[in-house]
Structures are given as structure tokens and as C-alpha cells.
Design a protein around this motif. Structure first.
Motif, PDB file in Angstrom:
ATOM      1  N   ALA A  63      79.848 -49.317 -16.338  1.00  0.00           N
ATOM      2  CA  ALA A  63      79.977 -50.202 -17.581  1.00  0.00           C
ATOM      3  C   ALA A  63      80.725 -49.391 -18.628  1.00  0.00           C
ATOM      4  O   ALA A  63      81.602 -49.801 -19.397  1.00  0.00           O
ATOM      5  N   TRP A  64      80.079 -48.159 -18.956  1.00  0.00           N
ATOM      6  CA  TRP A  64      80.873 -47.230 -19.923  1.00  0.00           C
ATOM      7  C   TRP A  64      82.522 -47.240 -19.725  1.00  0.00           C
ATOM      8  O   TRP A  64      83.117 -47.232 -20.665  1.00  0.00           O
ATOM      9  N   VAL A  76      86.197 -57.101 -22.101  1.00  0.00           N
ATOM     10  CA  VAL A  76      85.658 -58.453 -21.633  1.00  0.00           C
ATOM     11  C   VAL A  76      84.101 -58.335 -21.896  1.00  0.00           C
ATOM     12  O   VAL A  76      83.393 -57.310 -21.726  1.00  0.00           O
ATOM     13  N   PRO A  77      83.868 -59.101 -22.611  1.00  0.00           N
ATOM     14  CA  PRO A  77      82.417 -59.380 -23.425  1.00  0.00           C
ATOM     15  C   PRO A  77      81.245 -59.122 -22.342  1.00  0.00           C
ATOM     16  O   PRO A  77      80.421 -58.534 -22.713  1.00  0.00           O
ATOM     17  N   ALA A  78      81.304 -59.650 -21.135  1.00  0.00           N
ATOM     18  CA  ALA A  78      80.538 -59.604 -20.237  1.00  0.00           C
ATOM     19  C   ALA A  78      80.077 -57.968 -19.996  1.00  0.00           C
ATOM     20  O   ALA A  78      78.933 -57.638 -19.415  1.00  0.00           O
ATOM     21  N   TRP A  79      81.111 -57.154 -20.043  1.00  0.00           N
ATOM     22  CA  TRP A  79      80.966 -55.784 -19.921  1.00  0.00           C
ATOM     23  C   TRP A  79      80.195 -54.877 -20.679  1.00  0.00           C
ATOM     24  O   TRP A  79      79.373 -54.019 -20.582  1.00  0.00           O
ATOM     25  N   ARG A  80      80.240 -55.605 -21.865  1.00  0.00           N
ATOM     26  CA  ARG A  80      79.343 -55.013 -23.032  1.00  0.00           C
ATOM     27  C   ARG A  80      77.839 -55.457 -22.626  1.00  0.00           C
ATOM     28  O   ARG A  80      76.964 -54.532 -22.942  1.00  0.00           O
ATOM     29  N   ASP A  81      77.545 -56.708 -22.084  1.00  0.00           N
ATOM     30  CA  ASP A  81      76.301 -57.013 -21.847  1.00  0.00           C
ATOM     31  C   ASP A  81      76.088 -56.172 -20.687  1.00  0.00           C
ATOM     32  O   ASP A  81      74.581 -55.973 -20.342  1.00  0.00           O
ATOM     33  N   ALA A  82      76.652 -56.002 -19.689  1.00  0.00           N
ATOM     34  CA  ALA A  82      76.498 -55.124 -18.601  1.00  0.00           C
ATOM     35  C   ALA A  82      76.032 -53.808 -19.064  1.00  0.00           C
ATOM     36  O   ALA A  82      75.172 -53.319 -18.351  1.00  0.00           O
ATOM     37  N   TYR A  83      76.664 -53.232 -19.850  1.00  0.00           N
ATOM     38  CA  TYR A  83      76.317 -51.827 -20.341  1.00  0.00           C
ATOM     39  C   TYR A  83      74.737 -51.918 -21.036  1.00  0.00           C
ATOM     40  O   TYR A  83      74.023 -50.892 -20.649  1.00  0.00           O
ATOM     41  N   ASP A 108      69.105 -47.096 -27.630  1.00  0.00           N
ATOM     42  CA  ASP A 108      70.055 -46.970 -28.982  1.00  0.00           C
ATOM     43  C   ASP A 108      71.655 -47.057 -28.499  1.00  0.00           C
ATOM     44  O   ASP A 108      72.287 -47.864 -29.169  1.00  0.00           O
ATOM     45  N   MET A 109      71.908 -46.469 -27.511  1.00  0.00           N
ATOM     46  CA  MET A 109      73.138 -46.680 -26.771  1.00  0.00           C
ATOM     47  C   MET A 109      73.506 -48.046 -26.570  1.00  0.00           C
ATOM     48  O   MET A 109      74.541 -48.812 -26.698  1.00  0.00           O
ATOM     49  N   GLY A 110      72.567 -48.768 -25.861  1.00  0.00           N
ATOM     50  CA  GLY A 110      72.596 -50.313 -25.611  1.00  0.00           C
ATOM     51  C   GLY A 110      72.928 -51.100 -26.813  1.00  0.00           C
ATOM     52  O   GLY A 110      73.745 -51.952 -26.998  1.00  0.00           O
ATOM     53  N   LEU A 111      71.908 -50.703 -27.942  1.00  0.00           N
ATOM     54  CA  LEU A 111      72.105 -51.449 -29.364  1.00  0.00           C
ATOM     55  C   LEU A 111      73.681 -51.147 -29.927  1.00  0.00           C
ATOM     56  O   LEU A 111      73.966 -52.049 -30.523  1.00  0.00           O
ATOM     57  N   ILE A 112      73.949 -49.798 -29.708  1.00  0.00           N
ATOM     58  CA  ILE A 112      75.155 -49.545 -30.515  1.00  0.00           C
ATOM     59  C   ILE A 112      76.410 -49.977 -29.697  1.00  0.00           C
ATOM     60  O   ILE A 112      77.233 -50.548 -30.419  1.00  0.00           O
ATOM     61  N   MET A 113      76.418 -50.024 -28.175  1.00  0.00           N
ATOM     62  CA  MET A 113      77.740 -50.351 -27.703  1.00  0.00           C
ATOM     63  C   MET A 113      77.590 -51.642 -26.773  1.00  0.00           C
ATOM     64  O   MET A 113      78.623 -52.300 -26.460  1.00  0.00           O
ATOM     65  N   GLY A 114      76.379 -52.227 -26.663  1.00  0.00           N
ATOM     66  CA  GLY A 114      76.258 -53.347 -26.047  1.00  0.00           C
ATOM     67  C   GLY A 114      76.405 -54.406 -26.605  1.00  0.00           C
ATOM     68  O   GLY A 114      76.644 -54.570 -27.776  1.00  0.00           O
ATOM     69  N   GLY A 115      76.401 -55.476 -25.813  1.00  0.00           N
ATOM     70  CA  GLY A 115      76.522 -57.008 -26.208  1.00  0.00           C
ATOM     71  C   GLY A 115      75.476 -57.805 -26.728  1.00  0.00           C
ATOM     72  O   GLY A 115      74.255 -57.037 -26.677  1.00  0.00           O
ATOM     73  N   PRO A 116      75.351 -58.946 -27.187  1.00  0.00           N
ATOM     74  CA  PRO A 116      74.326 -59.498 -27.617  1.00  0.00           C
ATOM     75  C   PRO A 116      73.429 -60.118 -26.777  1.00  0.00           C
ATOM     76  O   PRO A 116      72.364 -60.720 -27.119  1.00  0.00           O
TER      77      PRO A 116
END
Length: 418
Positions: A63-64, A76-83, A108-116
Motif C-alpha cells: 500500500a505504501w 486512488v483513495p481506496a489505496w489510502r484506506d488500504a494503507y 500514527d502512520m495510518g492516521l497521517i497517510m491513510g484514508g478516512p
């Protein structure tokens, strides 16, 4: 300037996805990733859900790579959620193995780089894992930290020393008006509608942050093990400038290290209060931010040592800049003189001036020398209103904790730097 690391899950909201709802979200996300061709990710994620840490790490890495496959806006927004999902898996398995710090780092990495999509689950996991270690004292914490912190914050340069460190002609043009305990009505009529800067005092004295953020043990207890993005270097225009991910405790330690500008570390324009909600409870949104019927668009932290500099630039929103701890020098130029400030031509820096106010090249930028400006020293407990498109330069005169509130009645773009 873009702030990609700060543009992740902080903008989303969600509930804790427990039970069937959470499972449905994850299943739908995996179907979406399958449609995007992420078959290897889906396979690893399914193994991770069954307790395979290596598979969880592999899914996170995949995902990264997708997050860094091109410009941030094209991800693609889905990849942010996948991360974010992979970070959750890693954290759950790390925490189960007793590795609390690595679990918090993954979250924290999920909060910083991930989707909602899974934001609620990330928040809930942080709360649970942080609480499990709340009674443990960090063995490496030095006994003298608290006293050293208080002494550093208490230092106050005299005016002569301050002026020597500031750009040419500082505090010699027009000092920004300062007003105490201003009413919302007065602010709107005298400053908001006229787009006229003003320093307001007496309006944040009740914030818990005014005292709590001077206590290093409080800050370490609340946020010490949390991972945050920081900037390292003199400023973002310098070639040696870079970004790092470090713990908040490591960042607090770096506040003392101001000898080398190349290593100056600044937590700048980061939605810290979305990421670490306990710190959000220490501040309040001023009523001024609702002037004009607008909505709050961005709430960012600016924490750093003596000597941090934000180069001359402008932003698209109304900005209320609150100085919680320490003090800063701020210079303003109106939008009407934009051409005389030589903005960069490239799109990423179009809102930043080519002029280095600390060392003005009069031959290359002759129109800057005689421009009128407004400036001030923003003291602890004061707020500065900066109208949209007004150019501003900021220098910290001490260790400094500031909070910026952006608001606008228009549909904003969140890609500009404050």
C-alpha cells in the motif's frame, strides 16, 4: 506549498467500526482493491487478519508503494484506506506481542497517510493501546528535563538582541495594531470586512494549553510515543531541507538542538489535533473563526525551537494565528504588492516569494527594498489575524507552540502552506 504527509486521514471522520459494520467496511475495501488489481495486497491482508505479522507488514509495504507511485492528488483513495487497514493489522499484532511503541507508530502512520474509512478504528486502537501503557514510566527520561524545559521557555531575549536577528527595517515601518479582548462585532466591522490585520490579546488565556504545554512531562505523557512528521533544515526552500518521522519525545529533545540550522527541526502545518485528540482538548476554536458565516477549514500545529523561519508567502484563507507558548516575529505585506515580491513561477511554490528577507538581494529584487509592510512581535497569549492573500514571514524568537485556524466561506483548496 503542498503538505502531503499532513493530508491523510486527519480530514476524515468515522465511527469505531466494531462488529459487522467494521467487517463490512473491510470486505468492501478488499473488493475495491481487487478491482484496482491489488490481488497480492488482498491475499496478504487476508492472512494478516488471521494473525500473520509478516503478511501484515507485506500488505503495508504494498500500500505504501501505491501511495508513492505518483503525485499525491493522483493516488486512488481506496489505496489510502488500504494503507490504513494494513497499519491496523500491524498494530493489532504488534500490540499482541507486547510491542506497544511499534503498535502506536503503525497507528500514527495510518492516521497521517491513510484514508478516512477506518479512521474510527484507528482512533479507538490508539486510545486502547495508549491507555495500556499510561502507568509505565519511560526509563530513558532524564530527571532534569522538566527543569531544563521551564528554564528554556522562561528565557526572554532583550529587544536589541531580537532586532539584530530580524530582517532589515524590522519594527521600523508600521506596527500591527494590538487590541485587548475584542468583541466579535468589532472584529468583523473593523478588521474582517476591511481585511485589516490585528493582534488580539486576552482571548486565549483560558485555554488549558497555556499552562499544560509548558509542562514537558505532560506533553510526553500525552504524546511522547506518538509518531509525527517534522521538517528538518533552515526552511522548505533550502536544498538540504527534508522531512522525517520521529516520536514526539524525540522532537521535544531536538528543540534544544539549535546550534546547526541544517538540523533545525520544526513540526509545521500538521493537523496534530486530529491525530492526537488529547491535545485538541487543550485548545478551543475562537468565535472570530466564524466571521462571515464561514466554516473552519484547517486547524494546524506549529511547534519548534528558537530560530525556525517560514519564508515570505501567502495563503487563500482567513487565518487566525494563536501564539500559545513563546513568541514570534511576523511581517506582513498586502496582496496589492504581490508582483513586487517576485513570486516563484512554478506551481508548487506560486504562493512563495523568491525574496529572502533575511538577506535581500537588491540587484535581483530591486522593488522590494522600499515596500511598506506591517510587522509585530507576537507575544505569548496573543492571536494575529492575517487576511487572505496577505504575504507573511514568520520567525520564532524562542521555543514556540502556535496554532493556526483557517476559515473561509468559499470551497477551499487545502494544498497551500500557512
Amino acid at each position: 506549498m503542498g503538505s502531503e504527509p499532513g493530508g491523510g486521514g486527519g480530514s476524515g471522520s468515522g465511527s469505531s467500526g466494531s462488529g459487522g459494520v467494521g467487517e463490512e467496511r473491510r470486505a468492501a475495501l478488499l473488493r475495491r482493491i481487487t478491482e484496482e488489481g491489488g490481488f497480492a495486497y488482498v491475499s496478504s491482508a487476508e492472512k494478516a487478519a488471521c494473525g500473520d505479522l509478516r503478511a501484515a507488514e507485506a500488505a503495508r509495504e504494498m500500500a505504501w508503494e501505491q501511495l508513492h507511485s505518483g503525485p499525491w492528488h493522483a493516488v486512488v483513495p481506496a489505496w489510502r484506506d488500504a494503507y490504513a487497514m494494513a497499519c491496523l493489522h500491524v498494530a493489532e499484532l504488534r500490540a499482541g506481542a507486547g510491542d506497544r511503541r511499534e503498535a502506536l507508530r503503525a497507528l500514527d502512520m495510518g492516521l497521517i497517510m491513510g484514508g478516512p474509512l477506518l479512521r474510527g478504528e484507528l482512533d479507538a486502537a490508539v486510545e486502547r493501546i495508549a491507555a495500556e501503557g499510561s502507568e509505565k514510566r519511560r526509563e530513558e527520561e532524564e530527571k532534569g528535563d522538566a527543569e531544563r524545559w521551564r528554564e528554556e521557555l522562561a528565557k526572554n531575549q532583550n529587544l536589541e538582541e531580537v532586532l539584530q536577528a530580524l530582517p532589515k527595517k524590522s519594527l521600523s515601518c508600521k506596527i500591527i495594531e494590538k487590541r485587548s479582548s475584542m468583541s466579535l462585532e468589532t472584529f468583523i466591522s473593523d478588521h474582517f470586512l476591511r481585511e485589516s490585520p490585528v493582534v488580539i490579546s486576552g482571548c486565549i488565556d483560558h485555554w488549558p494549553a497555556r499552562t499544560k504545554w509548558k509542562d514537558i512531562e505532560y506533553l510526553k505523557g500525552i504524546a511522547g510515543d506518538r509518531t509525527v512528521p517534522v521538517e528538518v533544515g533552515k526552511n522548505y526552500l533550502c536544498t538540504e531541507w527534508k522531512q522525517e518521522l520521529i516520536t514526539f519525545s524525540q522532537f521535544l529533545e531536538r528543540i534544544w538542538c539549535t546550534d546547526c540550522p541544517a538540523n533545525l527541526t520544526y513540526l509545521a502545518q500538521h493537523p496534530l489535533f486530529d491525530q492526537i485528540r488529547e491535545l485538541r482538548n487543550d485548545i478551543m476554536i475562537p468565535d472570530f473563526c466564524f466571521a462571515g458565516g464561514g466554516e473552519l477549514q484547517s486547524l494546524n500545529a506549529w511547534f519548534g525551537p528558537l530560530g525556525t523561519v517560514t519564508p515570505l508567502h501567502h495563503d487563500p484563507h482567513h487565518n487566525l494565528f494563536a501564539q500559545v507558548v513563546g513568541r514570534k516575529y511576523i511581517r506582513l505585506y498586502p496582496a496589492s504588492v504581490s508582483d513586487d515580491l517576485y513570486p516563484h513561477a512554478e506551481s508548487m511554490l506560486h504562493n512563495t516569494s523568491q525574496v529572502d528577507l533575511d538577506n535581500i538581494d537588491s540587484e535581483e529584487f530591486p522593488r522590494v527594498e522600499n515596500l511598506d509592510f506591517m510587522d509585530c512581535i507576537l507575544d505569548e497569549g496573543e492571536m494575529l489575524y492575517i487576511p487572505p492573500k496577505w504575504w507573511h514571514y514568520v520567525r520564532s524568537l524562542s521555543p514556540s507552540f502556535s496554532v493556526s485556524f483557517w476559515w473561509s466561506a468559499m470551497s477551499p483548496s487545502s494544498s497551500e502552506r500557512t
